[in-house]
Design an enzyme around this catalytic site. Sequence first.
Site, short mmCIF file in Angstrom:
data_model
loop_
_atom_site.label_atom_id
_atom_site.label_comp_id
_atom_site.label_asym_id
_atom_site.label_seq_id
_atom_site.Cartn_x
_atom_site.Cartn_y
_atom_site.Cartn_z
N GLU A 160 -5.17 -3.70 16.80
CA GLU A 160 -4.59 -2.51 16.16
C GLU A 160 -4.03 -1.52 17.17
O GLU A 160 -3.16 -0.73 16.84
CB GLU A 160 -5.66 -1.84 15.27
CG GLU A 160 -5.07 -0.74 14.40
CD GLU A 160 -6.04 -0.14 13.40
OE1 GLU A 160 -7.05 -0.78 13.06
OE2 GLU A 160 -5.77 0.99 12.95
N ARG A 218 0.80 -1.23 0.00
CA ARG A 218 0.00 0.00 0.00
C ARG A 218 0.83 1.27 0.00
O ARG A 218 0.48 2.24 -0.67
CB ARG A 218 -0.90 -0.01 1.24
CG ARG A 218 -1.94 -1.07 1.13
CD ARG A 218 -2.72 -1.23 2.39
NE ARG A 218 -3.67 -2.32 2.17
CZ ARG A 218 -4.50 -2.77 3.10
NH1 ARG A 218 -4.49 -2.25 4.31
NH2 ARG A 218 -5.33 -3.74 2.83
N HIS A 244 -5.84 5.10 6.77
CA HIS A 244 -6.61 3.85 6.88
C HIS A 244 -6.29 3.03 8.13
O HIS A 244 -7.18 2.46 8.75
CB HIS A 244 -6.30 3.01 5.63
CG HIS A 244 -6.94 1.66 5.63
ND1 HIS A 244 -8.31 1.51 5.59
CD2 HIS A 244 -6.42 0.41 5.64
CE1 HIS A 244 -8.60 0.21 5.59
NE2 HIS A 244 -7.48 -0.48 5.65
C1 LIG Z 1 -12.82 0.01 5.87
C2 LIG Z 1 -11.78 -0.92 6.43
C3 LIG Z 1 -11.57 -2.15 5.83
C4 LIG Z 1 -10.62 -3.01 6.34
N1 LIG Z 1 -10.42 -4.23 5.72
C5 LIG Z 1 -9.49 -5.07 6.23
C6 LIG Z 1 -9.28 -6.35 5.62
O1 LIG Z 1 -9.93 -6.72 4.64
N2 LIG Z 1 -8.34 -7.15 6.16
C7 LIG Z 1 -7.59 -6.79 7.24
O2 LIG Z 1 -6.76 -7.58 7.70
N3 LIG Z 1 -7.80 -5.60 7.84
C8 LIG Z 1 -8.72 -4.74 7.36
N4 LIG Z 1 -8.91 -3.53 7.97
C9 LIG Z 1 -8.22 -3.25 9.24
C10 LIG Z 1 -8.97 -3.97 10.37
O3 LIG Z 1 -10.36 -3.94 10.13
C11 LIG Z 1 -8.71 -3.37 11.73
O4 LIG Z 1 -7.35 -3.15 11.91
C12 LIG Z 1 -9.17 -4.33 12.83
O5 LIG Z 1 -10.50 -4.72 12.59
C13 LIG Z 1 -9.04 -3.69 14.20
O6 LIG Z 1 -9.57 -4.58 15.15
P1 LIG Z 1 -9.44 -4.29 16.69
O7 LIG Z 1 -10.18 -5.39 17.38
O8 LIG Z 1 -8.03 -4.08 17.04
O9 LIG Z 1 -10.19 -2.90 16.91
P2 LIG Z 1 -11.68 -2.42 16.57
O10 LIG Z 1 -12.41 -3.36 15.68
O11 LIG Z 1 -11.55 -1.00 16.14
O12 LIG Z 1 -12.43 -2.48 17.95
C14 LIG Z 1 -12.18 -1.54 18.96
C15 LIG Z 1 -13.10 -1.85 20.13
O13 LIG Z 1 -12.72 -1.04 21.22
C16 LIG Z 1 -13.86 -0.39 21.76
N5 LIG Z 1 -13.38 0.86 22.34
C17 LIG Z 1 -12.63 1.82 21.77
N6 LIG Z 1 -12.30 2.75 22.68
C18 LIG Z 1 -12.88 2.37 23.84
C19 LIG Z 1 -12.89 2.92 25.16
N7 LIG Z 1 -12.21 4.00 25.48
N8 LIG Z 1 -13.63 2.27 26.09
C20 LIG Z 1 -14.32 1.15 25.80
N9 LIG Z 1 -14.28 0.57 24.59
C21 LIG Z 1 -13.57 1.18 23.62
C22 LIG Z 1 -14.82 -0.25 20.62
O14 LIG Z 1 -16.12 -0.15 21.11
C23 LIG Z 1 -14.57 -1.58 19.89
O15 LIG Z 1 -15.33 -2.57 20.50
C24 LIG Z 1 -9.85 -2.64 7.45
C25 LIG Z 1 -10.06 -1.40 8.06
C26 LIG Z 1 -10.99 -0.54 7.53
C27 LIG Z 1 -11.14 0.82 8.13
#
Ligand SMILES: Cc1cc2nc3c(=O)[nH]c(=O)nc-3n(C[C@H](O)[C@H](O)[C@H](O)COP(=O)(O)OP(=O)(O)OC[C@H]3O[C@@H](n4cnc5c(N)ncnc54)[C@H](O)[C@@H]3O)c2cc1C
Length: 671
Positions: A456, A350, A432
């Site tokens: 992330e 990317r 992104h």
């Molecule tokens: C449009 C898009 C498409 C994507 N497509 C892909 C893909 O095809 N393949 C790939 O590998 N990656 C992809 N990614 C990246 C990937 O989706 C993310 O990096 C990943 O889903 C992040 O997961 P996570 O569980 O770390 O965080 P998130 O899914 O962001 O979850 C964060 C959680 O923390 C909670 N939270 C946040 N702050 C607080 C707080 N202060 N107190 C309480 N709760 C809180 C939220 O409610 C949520 O439940 C994509 C990203 C985007 C934006």
Amino acid sequence: MLNSKTKSDITMAKKIDSRIPEGPIAEKWTNYKAHQRLVNPKNKLKLDVIVVGTGLAGASAAASLAEMGFNVYNFCIQDSPRRAHSIAAQGGINAAKNYQNDGDSVYRLFYDTVKGGDYRAREANVYRLAEVSNDIIDQCVAQGVPFAREYGGMLDNRSFGGAQVSRTFYAKGQTGQQLLLGAYSSLSKEVQKGKVKLYTRYEMEDVVIIDGRARGIIAKNLVTGKLERFSANAVVIATGGYGNAYFLSTNAMGCNCTAAIQCYRKGAMMANPSYVQIHPTCIPVHGDKQSKLTLMSESLRNDGRIWVPKKLEDAKKLQKGEIQAWDIPEEDRDYYLERRYPAFGNLVPRDVASRAAKERCDKGFGVNNTGLAVFLDFSESINRLGLDAMKQRYGNLFDMYEEITDIYPGDFGKEINGVKYYKPMMIFPAIHYTMGGVWVDYELQTTIPGLFAIGECNFSDHGANRLGASALMQGLADGYFVLPYTIQNYLADQAIWPRLSTDMPEFDAAEKAVAAEIDRLMNIKGKRSVDSIHKELGHIMWEHVGMGRTKEGLEEGLKLLKDLRKEFDSNLFIPGSKEGMNVELDKAIHLRDFILMGELVAYDALHREESCGGHFREEHQTEEGEAKRDDENFFYVGCWDYQGSDEKAPELIKEPLNYEIIKVQQRNYKN
Ligand SMILES: Cc1cc2nc3c(=O)[nH]c(=O)nc-3n(C[C@H](O)[C@H](O)[C@H](O)COP(=O)(O)OP(=O)(O)OC[C@H]3O[C@@H](n4cnc5c(N)ncnc54)[C@H](O)[C@@H]3O)c2cc1C
């Protein structure tokens, strides 16, 4: 030996110990699991773990820890765990299954990921990630995740950037949604059993430290506005990335870095914040009233070809709307990625694709009215495979594009010299994903004992650039397969501690500090809305800390960020009251932390006098405009330590990288 120090550990500066196990890289994780301390089943029943976040990382960790016997308290800001931002992930998830028999292996996935990250990731972490990738697919298939299958019933794969094999598992353009439903079903089972207690619409505002260890959190009930205290034996944050510091990004509007920044203020270091990912294929910005950008998945680059006109006069006519893409015949199209990078073509990583798009647009070849767009064209694939095949692979993405732009990619445009041309998408790079984040050691533990960061929100596995389909892999690896082991090594001696009362003075002090901060924000009573200041932050970040960075630009950016904090502190206006639901107040808290995060990105980018992955310093590029690393001086993880006040510059601490098997070299996607 788990805790023994490697040579690189000894040279490490204060407080940083990556705790990488000894032994050959392919055996480290196996050895770790064989020797880590375990918690016996009876003790697990006495131990509480707070998991903040219900995205793929948080939901998978909460479900797994509960299934193992721990008592889990799981928090999210949305009304349902299923609305976590992970639901938006489109294209797929990587694994080294080698189902296509195209030469894939654990080693190759490991190698591609380290190379994709421009040799700035920790080798041992990435090897472990590649190792457990195959387990993730088995786990998700067992949960019933409907991955795409071939005619014969086998799981299908497609390709993503930075790889010459097809290793990406997918469910149409909705992979995140299907994976999250799988994790959510596991979570729901544990909720039903009483092992997970869910707190939806709760926001973590602070981590509570007692005797140097994370022992709980202060959370705001977003519906009542009340602050509440929760204690536990360990705290795990899985709260996602900080892309929204740039205001316009592909992230969901609610994504924020408040939990991570608050942990940073309490002593958790922030690593490599300047490594942010700018994704090449997003729907271009169309005006200044916009609040969000939309991704068009990288998977589209399997069948879509990226181009701009060869002739400047054609570009000018496109910009004025005098001609359309389909008026331009094959010989006048510049498939610049295929031209510059013949070995990887449209599937370069990317950061490389984004910079190449910027380079063309900077030279005047952009194709929309702002001159800031390139084409992603499916004509060749439609002519070869038919539109139905494209719809099967990317149907929801084509529909989404049409809903936003009123153009259906794939509608017939024109036939020139016997070749049929179809309407392409217009795309441009946008913020992104954030590779930087809370620093964690091999066990995913931060610099605060008892505080873990996964998904992330940590910095761990992607180096200076994340390859497509690797975030879902990392989030689920952390939640299903890594943390459930490593957290036991910490919790093993915690069962002797009685459950801590939330009446302790440390909880009291933390809650009072959060309450005072909310009062401070409410009482600023200035003239500017949260969004107007946030938008200004986004402009500063994009202009000065964006795709191309310079020393002067970063210094100016830092100055502007400091001024913006003053503006925030003196001229912010939050309507309503702190009681009950107040979305503007919640956004203000997020913005306060985005400003600090923005500064961290700028400090890190300023000090890193090299280009690597998503961090491109214009002073440091090759003659061909590629990123030029400086391994002699910057082969380390940059960790930033809070100095007690948002006003003070953070202190840099370095974790040297130590590669045992990969030869560090210039990235090459040309041949
Ligand atoms: C449009 C898009 C498409 C994507 N497509 C892909 C893909 O095809 N393949 C790939 O590998 N990656 C992809 N990614 C990246 C990937 O989706 C993310 O990096 C990943 O889903 C992040 O997961 P996570 O569980 O770390 O965080 P998130 O899914 O962001 O979850 C964060 C959680 O923390 C909670 N939270 C946040 N702050 C607080 C707080 N202060 N107190 C309480 N709760 C809180 C939220 O409610 C949520 O439940 C994509 C990203 C985007 C934006």
